[in-house]
Design a protein around this motif. Structure first.
Motif, PDB file in Angstrom:
ATOM      1  N   ASN A 132       0.853  -1.300  -0.001  1.00 41.09           N
ATOM      2  CA  ASN A 132      -0.063   0.097  -0.064  1.00 41.09           C
ATOM      3  C   ASN A 132       0.884   1.340  -0.003  1.00 41.09           C
ATOM      4  O   ASN A 132       1.957   1.489   0.862  1.00 41.09           O
ATOM      5  CB  ASN A 132      -0.903   0.182   1.439  1.00 41.09           C
ATOM      6  CG  ASN A 132      -2.006  -0.750   1.036  1.00 41.09           C
ATOM      7  OD1 ASN A 132      -3.149  -0.817   0.458  1.00 41.09           O
ATOM      8  ND2 ASN A 132      -1.820  -2.251   1.552  1.00 41.09           N
ATOM      9  N   ILE A 133       0.315   2.407  -1.154  1.00 35.15           N
ATOM     10  CA  ILE A 133       1.020   3.462  -0.827  1.00 35.15           C
ATOM     11  C   ILE A 133      -0.204   4.425  -0.607  1.00 35.15           C
ATOM     12  O   ILE A 133      -1.099   4.492  -1.471  1.00 35.15           O
ATOM     13  CB  ILE A 133       1.679   3.907  -1.993  1.00 35.15           C
ATOM     14  CG1 ILE A 133       2.959   3.149  -2.003  1.00 35.15           C
ATOM     15  CG2 ILE A 133       2.159   5.333  -2.236  1.00 35.15           C
ATOM     16  CD1 ILE A 133       4.103   3.482  -3.276  1.00 35.15           C
ATOM     17  N   ILE A 134      -0.024   5.278   0.305  1.00 37.92           N
ATOM     18  CA  ILE A 134      -1.255   6.501   0.358  1.00 37.92           C
ATOM     19  C   ILE A 134      -0.448   7.710  -0.089  1.00 37.92           C
ATOM     20  O   ILE A 134       0.207   8.119   0.316  1.00 37.92           O
ATOM     21  CB  ILE A 134      -1.372   6.639   2.086  1.00 37.92           C
ATOM     22  CG1 ILE A 134      -1.841   5.324   2.671  1.00 37.92           C
ATOM     23  CG2 ILE A 134      -2.383   7.689   2.317  1.00 37.92           C
ATOM     24  CD1 ILE A 134      -1.901   5.565   4.319  1.00 37.92           C
ATOM     25  N   LEU A 135      -1.396   8.203  -0.973  1.00 38.07           N
ATOM     26  CA  LEU A 135      -1.063   9.512  -1.597  1.00 38.07           C
ATOM     27  C   LEU A 135      -2.347  10.371  -1.963  1.00 38.07           C
ATOM     28  O   LEU A 135      -3.138   9.998  -2.608  1.00 38.07           O
ATOM     29  CB  LEU A 135      -0.603   9.091  -2.854  1.00 38.07           C
ATOM     30  CG  LEU A 135       0.501  10.088  -3.683  1.00 38.07           C
ATOM     31  CD1 LEU A 135       1.916   9.909  -2.664  1.00 38.07           C
ATOM     32  CD2 LEU A 135       0.924   9.661  -4.813  1.00 38.07           C
ATOM     33  N   ASP A 136      -2.611  11.304  -1.112  1.00 36.37           N
ATOM     34  CA  ASP A 136      -3.648  12.092  -1.263  1.00 36.37           C
ATOM     35  C   ASP A 136      -3.279  13.082  -2.543  1.00 36.37           C
ATOM     36  O   ASP A 136      -2.272  13.747  -2.695  1.00 36.37           O
ATOM     37  CB  ASP A 136      -3.885  13.069  -0.117  1.00 36.37           C
ATOM     38  CG  ASP A 136      -4.250  12.354   0.838  1.00 36.37           C
ATOM     39  OD1 ASP A 136      -4.996  11.217   0.764  1.00 36.37           O
ATOM     40  OD2 ASP A 136      -4.389  12.758   2.317  1.00 36.37           O
ATOM     41  N   PRO A 137      -4.324  13.271  -3.625  1.00 34.26           N
ATOM     42  CA  PRO A 137      -3.985  14.054  -4.772  1.00 34.26           C
ATOM     43  C   PRO A 137      -3.624  15.418  -4.405  1.00 34.26           C
ATOM     44  O   PRO A 137      -4.324  15.998  -3.452  1.00 34.26           O
ATOM     45  CB  PRO A 137      -5.356  13.974  -5.553  1.00 34.26           C
ATOM     46  CG  PRO A 137      -6.122  12.752  -4.997  1.00 34.26           C
ATOM     47  CD  PRO A 137      -5.516  12.500  -3.423  1.00 34.26           C
TER      48      PRO A 137
END
Length: 295
Positions: A132-137
């Motif tokens: 998993n990689i969390i990346l908010d735009p």
């Protein structure tokens, strides 16, 4: 919150991804990509009226966007000149009562599966079986959905990166660095944009990862070291300008991954990098990514 906001919709006749990047850079606003089929009230610039569903960029802002239409017209002229074909767009501007369109925008951002990773914004749950990689735009930085970033993730994920030294040139959001880091690499990152540096730091923290080294600036700041892998997801002209620097920071057997290259510039990049053997070419939309090994 203001009582009204403006919705600026734009449908390019071609090169949708280029217009998307330009819209992000120009407006510094969150944008949404939709498919539109009703163009009855749209204004045309160097384009005919679309008769089918067409990919459309939607920009929402508090100020009247009429003033930036000329910027898009100038951009279309530049693309037309470089691609030697007529490129235009259809657009419309609507003034609407304000609503919680940020929430609507969030609903439009979907997770991405690529190279064994599940890249998703923080309001989605982790995937139980993928990395998993969390990346908010962010306003002007990639989340993996862009073709060039997607291909880089695929190529990086094919490599054994454990304990390898990796340099991410033009790190942007830090997404490619995060892919390398979670695959066991020692990661260095650089970007000429100070906002990109801050965004990368934020995203590493969000993913509980430590940055090995990061700096604002170009490859000229690399001193007395070489890298096992270098990834540069920028533009073809800049990549060619960096040829000498990339030769200096790589050794025999080093892998370079080059992307941000339009199909029509592929051969010129390959020709420029004549000290490297071409191993793989990926194609997605009008873009290509190259995997090369230094001889």
């Amino acid at each position: 919150m203001t009582k009204f906001f403006y919705e600026f919709s734009l449908t390019p006749s071609a090169y949708f991804e280029l217009f998307t990047d330009f819209a992000l850079e120009l407006t510094q606003e969150a944008i949404e990509e939709i498919e539109c089929s009703d163009f009855s009230e749209w204004i045309l610039y160097n384009a005919s009226l679309p008769n089918l569903k067409k990919a459309t960029i939607v920009m929402r802002m508090e100020k009247d966007p009429s003033g930036i239409i000329e910027d898009f017209q100038s951009f279309a002229k530049q693309i037309s000149s470089r691609m030697e074909e007529e490129v235009g767009f259809a657009y419309k501007i609507e003034k609407k009562k304000n609503q919680d369109w940020i929430d609507n925008y969030k609903k439009a951002i979907t997770p991405l599966e690529c190279g064994g990773f599940y890249i998703h914004p923080s309001w989605y749950e982790n995937h139980p079986k993928l990395k998993n990689i969390i990346l908010d735009p962010a306003l002007a930085f990639g989340s993996g959905h862009h073709a060039t970033t997607f291909m880089c993730i695929e190529l990086l994920s094919q490599l054994d990166l454990k304990t390898k030294k990796v340099l991410d040139v033009g790190c942007g959001s830090g997404i490619l660095s995060l892919v390398a880091k979670k695959n066991g690499a020692i990661v260095h990152m650089c970007d000429t944009d100070s906002l990109a540096i801050e965004e990368s730091k934020k995203n590493f923290s969000l993913n509980n990862e430590i940055i090995d080294k990061i700096w604002e600036g170009s490859l000229k700041k690399v001193e007395n070291q070489t890298y096992d892998v270098v990834v540069a997801n920028i533009l073809a002209d800049i990549i060619k300008m960096l040829y000498y620097n990339l030769c200096c920071i790589t050794h025999k057997g080093s892998v370079i991954i080059l992307s941000g290259i339009l199909e029509i510039y592929k051969d010129s990049v390959i020709e420029k990098f004549n000290d490297f053997d071409l191993c793989e070419v990926l194609h997605k939309d009008e873009w290509v990514a190259l995997k090369m090994i230094k001889r």
